[in-house]
Design a protein around this motif. Structure first.
Motif, PDB file in Angstrom:
ATOM      1  N   ALA A 178       0.825  -1.210   0.000  1.00 37.17           N
ATOM      2  CA  ALA A 178       0.000   0.000   0.000  1.00 37.17           C
ATOM      3  C   ALA A 178       0.862   1.263   0.000  1.00 37.17           C
ATOM      4  CB  ALA A 178      -0.933   0.011   1.211  1.00 37.17           C
ATOM      5  N   VAL A 179       1.945   1.257   0.785  1.00 35.51           N
ATOM      6  CA  VAL A 179       2.860   2.401   0.820  1.00 35.51           C
ATOM      7  C   VAL A 179       3.549   2.557  -0.531  1.00 35.51           C
ATOM      8  CG1 VAL A 179       4.939   3.376   1.873  1.00 35.51           C
ATOM      9  CG2 VAL A 179       3.247   2.230   3.306  1.00 35.51           C
ATOM     10  N   MET A 180       4.007   1.444  -1.109  1.00 34.72           N
ATOM     11  CA  MET A 180       4.710   1.516  -2.377  1.00 34.72           C
ATOM     12  C   MET A 180       3.770   1.960  -3.497  1.00 34.72           C
ATOM     13  SD  MET A 180       7.767   1.005  -1.671  1.00 34.72           S
ATOM     14  CE  MET A 180       8.218   1.234  -3.372  1.00 34.72           C
ATOM     15  N   GLY A 181       2.492   1.564  -3.425  1.00 34.11           N
ATOM     16  CA  GLY A 181       1.528   2.031  -4.418  1.00 34.11           C
ATOM     17  C   GLY A 181       1.372   3.537  -4.379  1.00 34.11           C
ATOM     18  N   VAL A 182       1.279   4.083  -3.158  1.00 40.26           N
ATOM     19  CA  VAL A 182       1.178   5.535  -2.991  1.00 40.26           C
ATOM     20  C   VAL A 182       2.443   6.219  -3.486  1.00 40.26           C
ATOM     21  CG1 VAL A 182       1.063   7.392  -1.274  1.00 40.26           C
ATOM     22  CG2 VAL A 182      -0.468   5.425  -1.078  1.00 40.26           C
ATOM     23  N   PHE A 183       3.601   5.667  -3.105  1.00 41.12           N
ATOM     24  CA  PHE A 183       4.870   6.261  -3.517  1.00 41.12           C
ATOM     25  C   PHE A 183       4.999   6.300  -5.033  1.00 41.12           C
ATOM     26  CE2 PHE A 183       9.241   5.274  -4.939  1.00 41.12           C
ATOM     27  CZ  PHE A 183       9.823   6.498  -4.667  1.00 41.12           C
ATOM     28  N   MET A 184       4.715   5.166  -5.686  1.00 42.11           N
ATOM     29  CA  MET A 184       4.847   5.096  -7.142  1.00 42.11           C
ATOM     30  C   MET A 184       3.927   6.100  -7.827  1.00 42.11           C
ATOM     31  SD  MET A 184       7.010   2.807  -8.303  1.00 42.11           S
ATOM     32  CE  MET A 184       7.836   1.265  -7.924  1.00 42.11           C
ATOM     33  N   PHE A 185       2.700   6.215  -7.333  1.00 39.94           N
ATOM     34  CA  PHE A 185       1.735   7.107  -7.975  1.00 39.94           C
ATOM     35  C   PHE A 185       2.146   8.573  -7.797  1.00 39.94           C
ATOM     36  CE2 PHE A 185      -2.170   9.435  -8.641  1.00 39.94           C
ATOM     37  CZ  PHE A 185      -2.763   8.752  -9.690  1.00 39.94           C
ATOM     38  N   LEU A 186       2.477   8.972  -6.565  1.00 45.12           N
ATOM     39  CA  LEU A 186       2.860  10.360  -6.316  1.00 45.12           C
ATOM     40  C   LEU A 186       4.195  10.692  -6.982  1.00 45.12           C
ATOM     41  CD1 LEU A 186       1.871  10.830  -2.559  1.00 45.12           C
ATOM     42  CD2 LEU A 186       0.664  11.650  -4.583  1.00 45.12           C
ATOM     43  N   PHE A 187       5.112   9.722  -6.981  1.00 50.28           N
ATOM     44  CA  PHE A 187       6.402   9.926  -7.635  1.00 50.28           C
ATOM     45  C   PHE A 187       6.193  10.161  -9.129  1.00 50.28           C
ATOM     46  CE2 PHE A 187      10.533   8.083  -9.227  1.00 50.28           C
ATOM     47  CZ  PHE A 187      11.331   9.082  -8.709  1.00 50.28           C
ATOM     48  N   GLY A 188       5.291   9.370  -9.718  1.00 50.42           N
ATOM     49  CA  GLY A 188       4.973   9.557 -11.130  1.00 50.42           C
ATOM     50  C   GLY A 188       4.345  10.911 -11.387  1.00 50.42           C
ATOM     51  N   CYS A 189       3.439  11.334 -10.511  1.00 49.27           N
ATOM     52  CA  CYS A 189       2.793  12.649 -10.671  1.00 49.27           C
ATOM     53  C   CYS A 189       3.818  13.773 -10.655  1.00 49.27           C
ATOM     54  CB  CYS A 189       1.771  12.870  -9.551  1.00 49.27           C
ATOM     55  SG  CYS A 189       0.261  11.896  -9.712  1.00 49.27           S
ATOM     56  N   GLN A 190       4.774  13.705  -9.711  1.00 50.54           N
ATOM     57  CA  GLN A 190       5.767  14.774  -9.602  1.00 50.54           C
ATOM     58  C   GLN A 190       6.662  14.825 -10.834  1.00 50.54           C
ATOM     59  OE1 GLN A 190       7.865  15.906  -5.877  1.00 50.54           O
ATOM     60  NE2 GLN A 190       9.692  15.179  -6.903  1.00 50.54           N
ATOM     61  N   LEU A 191       7.154  13.664 -11.272  1.00 48.13           N
ATOM     62  CA  LEU A 191       8.075  13.649 -12.400  1.00 48.13           C
ATOM     63  C   LEU A 191       7.369  13.916 -13.724  1.00 48.13           C
ATOM     64  CD1 LEU A 191      10.479  10.735 -11.454  1.00 48.13           C
ATOM     65  CD2 LEU A 191      10.750  13.179 -11.077  1.00 48.13           C
ATOM     66  N   ILE A 192       6.153  13.383 -13.887  1.00 43.30           N
ATOM     67  CA  ILE A 192       5.392  13.678 -15.100  1.00 43.30           C
ATOM     68  C   ILE A 192       5.130  15.180 -15.180  1.00 43.30           C
ATOM     69  CG2 ILE A 192       3.091  13.478 -16.126  1.00 43.30           C
ATOM     70  CD1 ILE A 192       4.791  11.139 -16.820  1.00 43.30           C
ATOM     71  N   GLY A 193       4.875  15.812 -14.030  1.00 43.10           N
ATOM     72  CA  GLY A 193       4.668  17.263 -14.008  1.00 43.10           C
ATOM     73  C   GLY A 193       5.896  18.014 -14.478  1.00 43.10           C
TER      74      GLY A 193
END
Length: 431
Positions: free
Chosen positions: A132-147
């Motif tokens: 669950a933590v890694m799912g959140v990390f991957m999603f937010l990490f993707g949002c920041q870098l995609i931005g």
């Protein structure tokens, strides 16, 4: 020796070279602009980034975790540093004080990461980073870098120039077109061509950009660039900055867990304690070195998962060859100078497509969690809060205490912290 001479390995290595390059080249340029460094000092940082990154990748592949996973300047660290420069400017903090405190915090983080590696504590810390933590990390990490990459695609500059910047329509259209081409190749092309999709996109985009807008240099890189210790500022102490930096370093361990756990299915084997120990130790050494040289600290790149899935190049030899070629780009300034002329908008467009795979990685972790209407809060809270904070301007946080402002203004850090707290304090399985 026969493997080394195979042209397919060199072509695959060339694609790794461009993947490493496009991930790294924008980082020292944007950080240098944020710290208002001269073109010569930015060129020096760029050259050092090539050298250190090439060495770090080869060391990890040969004696570290021994997988084809890029070791580079961390996107989490990059986002935190850019956020700190914005908040420091709002506070009126001198940049050399900010840079000196960052230097101190990064060196401390490097030492702590080495301790985690040498002591073998990595697997125990890994237990905190459940699916669950890694799912959140991957999603937010993707949002920041995609931005960040979407910003590059739209022609919006970094640093002080971005304050009144506007979307460059011509550059945006070309970048979007290149992103579409790379996406089509990645989806529709035969496997033999698909694995070179990133390279094809870069070559087509670079040529099209030069024909349309003329050749533009990212930074003037000259042979006279020389290494300088503590270019961002000599070590000093600002409690808020140091605390935020050290905490970011601890949370940066999520990159190691994400990259290694995320490639377990690709390599069809589970990461061993020895691999964790070696990986953390090497990352810690290069993080400490980054503090001295003024570079963004290092970590295994989670985005390597997308590259491996997209290209199928999972063997170490092409990765080592690409890392070696990248090292040469730093050692031989004219080569680095040539590749530094790659338009950031084109590099951003290609990486935009590659980083979309992080969404799949996030879903893979979330599939391991059984959600219902009662326990959905475990991931909904950190995800929504983190994403919303990412949209807030820095001025919203001016009323917070100085030592909290750098931390709470980062949606990625806040989201990861919330996920860790919710997962390790509450027993969601009972629900």
């Amino acid at each position: 020796m026969k493997e080394l001479l195979k042209s397919s390995n060199w072509f695959s290595g060339l694609q790794w070279l461009f993947f490493i390059f496009t991930n790294i080249v924008v980082i020292p340029i944007t950080v240098g602009a944020a710290f208002e460094l001269s073109q010569e000092r930015i060129a020096s940082l760029l050259q050092l980034s090539f050298i250190v990154t090439g060495i770090a990748c080869m060391v990890q592949a040969l004696v570290g975790h021994k997988r084809a996973i890029m070791e580079g300047q961390s996107g989490l660290w990059w986002g935190v540093i850019l956020t700190l420069t914005s908040t420091a400017a709002a506070q009126g903090m001198p940049l050399d004080v900010l840079g000196g405190s960052l230097t101190a915090g990064i060196i401390i983080s490097g030492i702590l990461t080495v301790i985690i590696g040498v002591s073998g504590a990595g697997p125990y810390i890994a237990k905190l980073f459940n699916p669950a933590v890694m799912g959140v990390f991957m999603f937010l990490f993707g949002c920041q870098l995609i931005g960040i990459f979407l910003r590059g695609m739209l022609g919006i500059p970094f640093g002080n120039e971005a304050e009144n910047a506007q979307i460059n329509l011509s550059i945006s259209l070309l970048s979007i077109l290149i992103a579409i081409i790379v996406a089509i190749i990645s989806i529709k092309a035969p496997a033999g061509i698909r694995r070179y999709g990133l390279l094809i996109g870069i070559v087509i985009g670079w040529i099209a950009f030069n024909l349309t807008f003329g050749q533009q240099e990212t930074v003037s890189q000259t042979a006279s660039s020389s290494m300088e210790l503590f270019p961002l500022g000599k070590p000093t102490w600002d409690t808020g900055i140091v605390i935020t930096t050290v905490l970011a370093g601890l949370l940066n361990t999520a990159n190691t867990f994400g990259a290694l756990k995320g490639t377990d299915s690709i390599y069809r084997t589970e990461t061993t304690n020895s691999q964790y120990r070696s990986s953390f130790t090497i990352t810690g050494v290069f993080t400490g070195l980054s503090g001295v040289l003024g570079l963004v600290p290092y970590a295994p790149y989670v985005s390597s998962i997308g590259f491996l899935n997209q290209t199928g190049i999972i063997r170490r030899l092409p990765f080592i060859l690409g890392s070696f070629m990248f090292l040469l780009m730093g050692i031989i300034p004219p080569i680095g100078h040539f590749f530094s002329m790659l338009p950031l908008s084109i590099g951003s467009a290609v990486l935009f497509v590659s980083y979309l795979q992080l969404f799949n990685s996030s879903l893979s972790f979330f599939r391991q969690v059984e959600f219902n209407t009662l326990n959905i809060y475990r991931s909904a809270v950190p995800l929504f809060v983190g994403i919303i904070i990412m949209t807030f301007p820095a001025s919203y946080f001016d009323t917070l205490p100085d030592f909290l402002r750098p931390l709470l203004s980062s949606g990625l850090l806040v989201g990861i912290i919330l996920a860790l707290i919710l997962e390790n304090v509450f027993d969601w399985n009972r629900l």
